[in-house]
Design a protein around this motif. Sequence first.
Motif, PDB file in Angstrom:
ATOM      1  N   TYR A 156      45.958  80.759  54.764  1.00  0.00           N
ATOM      2  CA  TYR A 156      44.759  81.029  53.966  1.00  0.00           C
ATOM      3  C   TYR A 156      45.063  81.989  52.821  1.00  0.00           C
ATOM      4  O   TYR A 156      44.507  81.854  51.717  1.00  0.00           O
ATOM      5  N   GLU A 157      45.922  82.960  53.054  1.00  0.00           N
ATOM      6  CA  GLU A 157      46.279  83.889  51.982  1.00  0.00           C
ATOM      7  C   GLU A 157      47.092  83.197  50.888  1.00  0.00           C
ATOM      8  O   GLU A 157      46.961  83.530  49.703  1.00  0.00           O
ATOM      9  N   TRP A 159      46.716  80.042  50.025  1.00  0.00           N
ATOM     10  CA  TRP A 159      45.713  79.317  49.244  1.00  0.00           C
ATOM     11  C   TRP A 159      44.945  80.275  48.338  1.00  0.00           C
ATOM     12  O   TRP A 159      44.654  79.956  47.174  1.00  0.00           O
ATOM     13  N   ARG A 160      44.583  81.436  48.853  1.00  0.00           N
ATOM     14  CA  ARG A 160      43.829  82.397  48.042  1.00  0.00           C
ATOM     15  C   ARG A 160      44.666  82.889  46.861  1.00  0.00           C
ATOM     16  O   ARG A 160      44.153  83.053  45.742  1.00  0.00           O
ATOM     17  N   LEU A 200      43.106  71.472  51.827  1.00  0.00           N
ATOM     18  CA  LEU A 200      41.962  71.953  52.598  1.00  0.00           C
ATOM     19  C   LEU A 200      41.327  70.823  53.395  1.00  0.00           C
ATOM     20  O   LEU A 200      40.971  70.989  54.573  1.00  0.00           O
ATOM     21  N   HIS A 384      35.536  79.762  60.480  1.00  0.00           N
ATOM     22  CA  HIS A 384      36.608  79.344  59.579  1.00  0.00           C
ATOM     23  C   HIS A 384      36.231  78.025  58.916  1.00  0.00           C
ATOM     24  O   HIS A 384      36.383  77.856  57.700  1.00  0.00           O
ATOM     25  N   LEU A 388      35.776  77.241  54.914  1.00  0.00           N
ATOM     26  CA  LEU A 388      36.653  76.281  54.250  1.00  0.00           C
ATOM     27  C   LEU A 388      35.859  75.153  53.605  1.00  0.00           C
ATOM     28  O   LEU A 388      36.209  74.676  52.516  1.00  0.00           O
ATOM     29  N   CYS A 391      34.557  76.479  50.494  1.00  0.00           N
ATOM     30  CA  CYS A 391      35.642  76.554  49.525  1.00  0.00           C
ATOM     31  C   CYS A 391      35.886  75.196  48.861  1.00  0.00           C
ATOM     32  O   CYS A 391      36.004  75.101  47.633  1.00  0.00           O
ATOM     33  N   LEU A 418      37.546  82.022  51.146  1.00  0.00           N
ATOM     34  CA  LEU A 418      38.809  82.197  51.865  1.00  0.00           C
ATOM     35  C   LEU A 418      38.994  83.638  52.314  1.00  0.00           C
ATOM     36  O   LEU A 418      39.483  83.910  53.419  1.00  0.00           O
ATOM     37  N   ILE A 421      37.457  84.711  55.627  1.00  0.00           N
ATOM     38  CA  ILE A 421      38.124  84.308  56.862  1.00  0.00           C
ATOM     39  C   ILE A 421      39.107  85.384  57.309  1.00  0.00           C
ATOM     40  O   ILE A 421      39.170  85.752  58.481  1.00  0.00           O
ATOM     41  N   THR A 422      39.881  85.903  56.372  1.00  0.00           N
ATOM     42  CA  THR A 422      40.915  86.877  56.726  1.00  0.00           C
ATOM     43  C   THR A 422      40.433  88.315  56.641  1.00  0.00           C
ATOM     44  O   THR A 422      41.102  89.224  57.128  1.00  0.00           O
TER      45      THR A 422
END
Length: 442
Positions: A156-157, A159-160, A200, A384, A388, A391, A418, A421-422
Motif C-alpha cells: 500500500y505504501e 502505491w501511495r 488495485l 481495507h 481500496l 481509491c 490508501l 489503511i496504514t
Amino acid sequence: MIPTIFAPATAPGRGGVAIVRVSGPRAGDALTILTGRSLPAPRTAAVARLADPRSGEFLDHGLVLWFPGPRSFTGEDVAEFHVHGGRAVVAGLIDALSALQGFRIAEPGEFSRRGFENGKFDLTAAEAIADLVDAETSAQRRQALRQMEGELGRLYEDWRHRLTHALAHLEADIDFPDEDLPEGVSDQVRPVLESLIAGLRAHLDDKRRGERLRDGIHIAILGAPNAGKSSLLNALARREAAIVSERAGTTRDVVEVHLDLGGYPVVLADTAGLREAADEIESEGIRRALARAAQADLKLAVFDATSLPDLDAQTLAVVDEDTLVVLNKCDRVAPPEMTVGGRVALAVSAATGNGLAELIERLTAEVARRFEAPGVPALTRARHRSALEECVGSLERALSALLPELAAEDVRIAIRALGRITGRVDVEDLLDVIFRDFCIGK
C-alpha cells in the motif's frame, strides 16, 4: 504527563509462568522500586526478589527485563516481570503496581496503540498482531505473520508513493503552465494511474480469501434425506455433533462444527435434506440449506450409493465447480467409478471410515488451492477493502476529469484513502475501533 501503563501479557489462570508488562516514562521506576535494585542490563534477564513497596511484603522470586525506549515494542521504556503463574502472585504484583503514582492498568490494545503512535509499525501490522494472537490454525498464523512483517503495508505504501509522484506531475502542470516543462506532463500520469487501477482491481478481485481465512472457510454438506450427511459430519468432526437417525428429515436446521483442516480453519455445516417439503418447518430447513449452499466456499454433495444408478435431482442441481461429489454408504454396496455433474465422485463410508482419508485430502487440496497465494499479500479486513474501492473510484474519476485541477483533487483523495489503511494520514477516529478488540496486555 503520559501515564505509565501495565497489564498481564499472559492469559489469566493457573500456569507455570505469568508475564506482567509495563510501558511508559516510569517503567524503569517500577523495576527499581519493586526489586530494590538498580536497573538490569538492557534486554538481559535478571533474577530478582519482588516486594510490595508499601509493606515490604515478599511477592515472588522471578525474572525481570528492561527495554529502554525507543528499542522496545511500544517505543517507550518497557519493563517486564516474569513471575510464577499463580493467580495470587499476579494479583499481588498488579496491586503493588497500582499503588505507584502515575501508573494505571492498560486498556485493551493500548500497548500496540502506543507502538503504532510511536512509529514502531503501521496499522496493518498492528491488526496482524491481533490476528496472530487469535490464530487457531497454521494458515491463519502464516497470513498474520506475513502481514505483521509488513508485506501488506509495503504494498500500500508503494502505491501511495507512486500516486504522490503522479500528483506532483499534475500539480506542476497546474502551477507552472508557462514554464519550460516537458510536453504532455499530464499524459505521463495517465499510464501510471491506469497501471495502479489494474493493480488495485486485481488485489480486490481475490474472492475475499484473506478475510475468509481469518473468519473460517465455509463448507456445506448437501444431499437428500438419509444420504448420510449427518453421519459424514460426525465422522469428519470425530464426535457426535449432529443427531443421526434412520428417520428421514431429522436435520431441520443448519448444524455447524469448526475444524482445523490441514492447517486451514473450516466451518463445516450439515443441512436439511433436499426434497419436496412435507410441511412449512421442513420447507424452511430446505430454504436455509440452499441459502447456505449459495454462501459456501465449497460444497459436499452427498448421494446414497445404495440408490444408484438413480441420482437425487435436487442434490444434482447444486453441483458446480465448487463442489466435491461424495457417494456415501459404500460399506453396503461397491459403486462404480463415475462422474456426477462433471465431477469425479469419491466413494466413502461414514459408518466405517473407508474413503474418509481420501476425502479429507481432496478437501484440503481444494481449500489450499483457493486460499493460499504465496506470492501476493492477502487483503484481510473490510476496512481495507472499503478504502481500496474508494481509491479505485477516485482514480477512475481522475482519468476522466476534464481539468487538471479536478484530476489532482481526485488523486489526492485516492492517496488519503490508501493512507487511512496504514495510518499515514489522520485516522484518530479509527483507532478506538481498531484497537478495542485487542486483548489486555497487547
